[in-house]
Design a protein around this motif. Structure first.
Motif, mmCIF file in Angstrom:
data_model
loop_
_atom_site.group_PDB
_atom_site.id
_atom_site.type_symbol
_atom_site.label_atom_id
_atom_site.label_comp_id
_atom_site.label_asym_id
_atom_site.label_seq_id
_atom_site.Cartn_x
_atom_site.Cartn_y
_atom_site.Cartn_z
ATOM 1 N N GLU A 239 -78.413 40.627 24.688
ATOM 2 C CA GLU A 239 -78.164 40.098 23.348
ATOM 3 C C GLU A 239 -79.405 39.438 22.771
ATOM 4 O O GLU A 239 -79.585 39.410 21.556
ATOM 5 N N GLU A 243 -80.993 40.331 19.186
ATOM 6 C CA GLU A 243 -81.345 39.294 18.220
ATOM 7 C C GLU A 243 -82.778 39.465 17.729
ATOM 8 O O GLU A 243 -83.067 39.335 16.538
ATOM 9 N N PRO B 210 -72.258 40.789 13.063
ATOM 10 C CA PRO B 210 -71.699 40.595 14.415
ATOM 11 C C PRO B 210 -70.268 40.080 14.393
ATOM 12 O O PRO B 210 -69.509 40.362 15.320
ATOM 13 N N THR B 211 -69.864 39.381 13.330
ATOM 14 C CA THR B 211 -68.473 38.935 13.254
ATOM 15 C C THR B 211 -67.544 40.144 13.189
ATOM 16 O O THR B 211 -66.515 40.192 13.869
ATOM 17 N N ILE B 214 -67.292 41.569 16.649
ATOM 18 C CA ILE B 214 -66.443 40.902 17.640
ATOM 19 C C ILE B 214 -64.968 41.116 17.309
ATOM 20 O O ILE B 214 -64.147 41.229 18.209
ATOM 21 N N GLN C 77 -78.055 28.608 18.103
ATOM 22 C CA GLN C 77 -78.713 29.736 17.433
ATOM 23 C C GLN C 77 -78.080 31.070 17.832
ATOM 24 O O GLN C 77 -78.599 32.136 17.525
ATOM 25 N N ARG C 79 -75.887 34.357 18.058
ATOM 26 C CA ARG C 79 -75.222 35.192 17.072
ATOM 27 C C ARG C 79 -73.758 35.362 17.473
ATOM 28 O O ARG C 79 -73.439 35.276 18.659
ATOM 29 N N PRO C 80 -72.865 35.596 16.501
ATOM 30 C CA PRO C 80 -71.443 35.750 16.828
ATOM 31 C C PRO C 80 -71.235 36.754 17.949
ATOM 32 O O PRO C 80 -71.886 37.799 17.976
ATOM 33 N N LYS C 81 -70.365 36.424 18.883
ATOM 34 C CA LYS C 81 -70.099 37.381 19.949
ATOM 35 C C LYS C 81 -68.755 37.131 20.622
ATOM 36 O O LYS C 81 -68.160 36.054 20.473
ATOM 37 N N VAL C 92 -67.675 33.378 19.928
ATOM 38 C CA VAL C 92 -68.580 32.510 19.175
ATOM 39 C C VAL C 92 -68.604 32.987 17.730
ATOM 40 O O VAL C 92 -68.922 34.146 17.474
#
Lengths: 334, 334, 334, 334, 334
Positions: A239, A243, B210-211, B214, C77, C79-81, C92
């Protein structure tokens, strides 16, 4: 079976028969000489330097090769391809080379037919590209004799692809030459800084992309050397690479927009320069014309004797200028 | 087995042997010293700081590593890759760093061979990058000793990728510097507003993408903590994210078109300025020339004495101006 | 188990214990108070407003949460996961908001840990975002108490995503504001017509794309309500949507080319204007200079007395003009 | 069950009950009238022209429709979607239409709920779009009565998508209108030739892309009508289509570069024109100024009496010109 | 069964009945003549030159073809497609041709229905495209009679796709013509060098892309002729091709940026030229105006007699110039 009598007599096929401890080279002048090798246990490589339809059809008959395979080989405009037939496998490749200038790239088609114990390679003209492979085949200690005809095909493909790298190098030289030419003029300018910055990002991307791929491969790998317990950790750094890539993309986009703004800025400045010129010229050129008129030396110019002529002229000058300024203000030029 | 006599005598390999409750560090000066560890139950890490083909081939012979793996390690132009061989797994990574300026990014190849109970790391030059890992390995309370060699490989990869973030930060600094330079000139302009607006959209996209992922993962997840009954609800917000992304894309496209229109607008205005200048100059420059001609002081200029010369000149002025205006009207310049 | 003595005394965690017919709210001041709920049959929601590593590690120890999950939560920091661990599931998310101006978007990380009978939500600062969810949880008639912790997580995610829509609206306002600014100058121009035309196409595309998707879903659906016999018909209209999309794409490309042509056209016209100006100026400026020279009032200018001086000057005028015209013709300027 | 007393009295739902040999039309004024049809063997279509939440919830209660489905229907900003629930299937579609101008596209949401023996269609306003379907349903010979409610849903979707084609036609008209406007100015120019050339390529691509797809489908098809033996031949022409597409792409790229070169060319020419003007103007404007100075009629101008004043002025002219020429040479302007 | 009495009497269908050792050609004037062939063991090809709905429905009734298939055939705006029905398979193709100019491409729909022992081809107008296929079918030695109706469909598709190549050639000619036109002006310029360089890269890419594909196919192939042992080697050269592609992409991007810089450079130079002109003109045009004023021949110009008038004028000249220079310096024009 097709008679091979009418084969071009000048033609001579190279046949290499080999095994781990055996190597023979034959010059085939008649296709019937090939038959004994077909069912033999030894491996062999037949190198054909010709796209003669008749000859290739003769070979196809002997080896039971599908007619479409021969069509593909003879048609030298074919794009590279791999096709599986019942008795054999066809691989059509392209050799690329330049004779002098990089702007003239020439392509030569090289086809391979891989069978159970044989490899047939077909090319249009004889190139010295395969000489290295021949030498390695003659060497009894080499790996090549132990491996099958597909390994031989691989080494020939390898030789072809190595040639691509030579081309790539020439392309690089040309690109750098162009870069030098274009950057020469403004090597200290903002644009060259941006160019270098972009290149840095490209270089990082070139490393980070495959890094992401290998971490992804690790995650999916079923190798016994990679334990399941480590996976969450690997996922973590995977990840991170995602990023980094996203951030690079965002920066790249920002820079593209910045360059756009920079270029618009140049246009805006040019516009401003143009306006200045136009305002000055538009105001003074007509005035200069009027001054020029009363500088004429005609004998009969009644205005010259008028008492308030000079004053009136100045009045005209001032009114004209005022009108112009008003016009430009209305047009929002300044 | 290959004799290791001819190994560069200056060379010293670091060998770390470890287990949950065991840690030893050795300096290997002869490859034969490695053999005992091969079948041992203890795990070990061999760090090689050399791309010497002979040395690496020697190591490969001992560990049964495929010759192609050594080829990949020695060729420092390799792109990052993960390759599975029968007895081991090859991972080629790249360390990136800059010595001073961000525009000079340097790459160093670091390769890992992961086996049943060992990790071999190969690098060209000794960097202090792995010092932290060494310290953690020496620490008996740490996790590293309990885990296998793949975990060790992970921590080394982690150190490499952390280095990328440093680079990324430097890139960011440079990008911001460029931004400052370019925006300096017109920080209140429309373009800078658009630029900031685009950046806002980018930031939202960076979170929303990324939202969406998920939520998609939630929909497909087979985790026992996620019940089927909740799925329609999750699907619902998943579609909200899709909608937001679509809207962002539509806005982005609109803004691109708006910038295009803005730039065309500048061109159009510039064109208008040019026309004004050209009309004025084209009308008055020839007239001024004529006035200049009759301002010459030649003794013999017959026109000067003519009675209607002055009037005729004005007639010429007016006719010329009329002609010009007609011409510009026909060209649709105003 | 970790001692929770050194937990920040100011800290107070909110704990909501609930079941279909039960609801309790607790303020947790010591982590040991959490233990009884772990094996209980009741569901509970723990809301943590802190990214304190120690506190979160303490919670992780109690619930058996993987250390990496805590790392992800603390690192704001991230990222959404969505990540699945053995005992729990980590989600997240990012809350986005602006305090005043849309150009300053701020992100707040909100993490969820979903376990068998619990949900832990972790945020850095306390927002009133979740107030609505709390109210719904207190309501005994609501659905929320019947459903599991994953449904609770969904409602919290829903609240976060609803916030995105508010942002999107602000973005829209800004985009429209920009549109007004840019289009103000030429609201009747061709470019604004093209802009509106493009927007129409975008709007159609926005509907037709998901329509294609749902028809594709119908084709693949195994729902008992969709019979196989109807499939060929559905396929038929599915292809209509594909056709519409293709046509829209073709039109879009055409319009892009048209805009390009339009802009080149402006450049071409500007070029023509420039040429006119240059031709006129280049011809008359030198002539005016010559006329100016002989308008000088020096006492000793021998040419002034020459008999054919005036005629010769005209000859020079005509020859110079002819030369210029020939030069421009050769350059193909007109 | 929810009481339907408080349903808007003005509301009247249309109910069509049908079977192969049966057709009845009812006006429903009370939701309880619907219940008998639920378990009946006859199929029925309920058309609701309202987005009233209460009414739809009432219907949902009767048919056991998921609450989320009703949410989706009522929210008229929904994007098209297909969602499967336990007892039914939700399909949300959008009708697009324009009242007058193509630049004002309006969307109307139409939702379908497909159950075992019923179809419920929900729209906000009554359009005459479904009239054709009603007529076909009344026709006893038609196919529609034999097929299930999903076929009915298909015919309604078909009517909606047919409407898209009308829109598409209007868009086409507008695009052509724009094309005419822009191309009017230079219908014989190079750019219009390029534009037409690109259009030809687009048209070919429009045919060749789906052709490639169908050949790919042939290759993968398991239809009994397509024999395995024919596959190598089909593969052959499949590759031809791939080759054509690649060639079209290459040509397209070439033409894009050509247009770029063409536009740069215009800029370069404009630059050359500018330079000519600037050189001439920059040389002669200062000289003309000097000539103008000595054309002034002041009484006290000492230079006018100097003997070599005229010669000196010429010297200044020549030196100034030489200096300018040298400066431009150094700047590489010619 | 539908009566075929009302079939257009002018219509005549061609029917080819064939088997390995059998060939007959019939002219069908009544659809009932077709029935006997349906259950026969011989294969047949029915060529229909008509899109008459009634006729085709008649044929569909006889062969049990789905009504949607006929719809697709009759609608000549159909995009190419392959659709499987219960009793047959529909293939809709498009023939492309130009009558004279390449800018007018015309499309003709050709549909095929493939059944167990028959092929029905439907076209709108009779083209001589299929003549070659007819001749091959008449030839008893040919392969076509041995193969099924799908092979026949393949040969007809082959004929159609061969036609595309003719079109492609015409497109090429046009592209080259455009290239000549545009490059004519500056065949030695930097831009044409870049253009050629780009073309070289395109040519390499055209070969290297499919080469990568075939190596990827080799890696995945399960052919017995490709041994597993060779795979690591193949993987090796596969990665070489990936590397070459990446490098080409990087170079391409660099060149795009270079062209951008080159074009910005032109703008910058143009700006500089403009500035030079503007500075010179803006300084001297007002001065020349002043000089012109005092060159006027009015009788009453008091300044002319002033003693220091000339000196004062020079003072004005110098102060004005100084002011201008200061203004330009402040504007950072030089």
């Amino acid at each position: 079976m097709k008679s091979s009598d009418n084969i071009n007599p000048k033609l001579s096929l190279e046949l290499y028969v080999y095994e781990e401890n055996f190597f023979e080279k034959h010059h085939i002048t008649d296709l019937s000489q090939l038959t004994p090798y077909l069912s033999a246990t030894k491996k062999f490589w037949l190198n054909v330097v010709s796209l003669d339809n008749e000859l290739l059809s003769g070979i196809a008959d002997i080896f039971g090769i599908h007619a479409l395979a021969i069509d593909d080989i003879v048609n030298s405009q074919q794009r590279p391809k791999l096709e599986e037939f019942e008795n054999s496998l066809l691989l059509v490749a392209k050799m690329l080379y330049t004779k002098s200038d990089i702007s003239r790239i020439q392509a030569e088609q090289v086809s391979f037919i891989i069978g159970k114990n044989y490899l047939i390679s077909i090319q249009e003209e004889d190139f010295d590209l395969f000489d290295g492979v021949r030498t390695r085949l003659e060497n009894p200690a080499g790996k090549m004799r132990k491996m099958g005809p597909d390994y031989l095909a691989y080494t020939l493909m390898d030789a072809i692809i190595d040639e691509y790298f030579l081309l790539l190098e020439k392309l690089y030289d040309k690109t750098e030459q162009l870069e030098d030419l274009i950057m020469a003029d403004h090597h200290k300018s903002l644009l060259s800084t941006i160019y270098k910055h972009r290149k840095s990002m490209q270089e990082i991307k070139k490393v980070i992309w495959p890094t992401r791929e290998i971490l992804s491969a690790w995650k999916k790998s079923e190798s016994i050397f990679l334990k399941k317990k480590t996976l969450p950790y690997v996922n973590n750094i995977y990840e991170h690479t995602v990023e980094i890539i996203e951030n690079l993309e965002m920066q790249r986009e920002s820079i593209t927009t910045l360059v756009e703004i920079y270029m618009t800025n140049i246009s805006l400045k040019q516009n401003e320069v143009m306006k200045t010129l136009t305002i000055i010229a538009t105001i003074f050129i007509p005035l200069t014309f009027i001054a020029g008129v009363y500088g004429m030396n005609f004998e009969y110019m009644p205005e010259l004797q008028w008492k308030y002529a000079y004053l009136s002229t100045w009045a005209i000058f001032i009114i004209a200028t005022g009108g112009m300024v008003y016009y430009f203000k209305k047009k929002k030029w300044f």
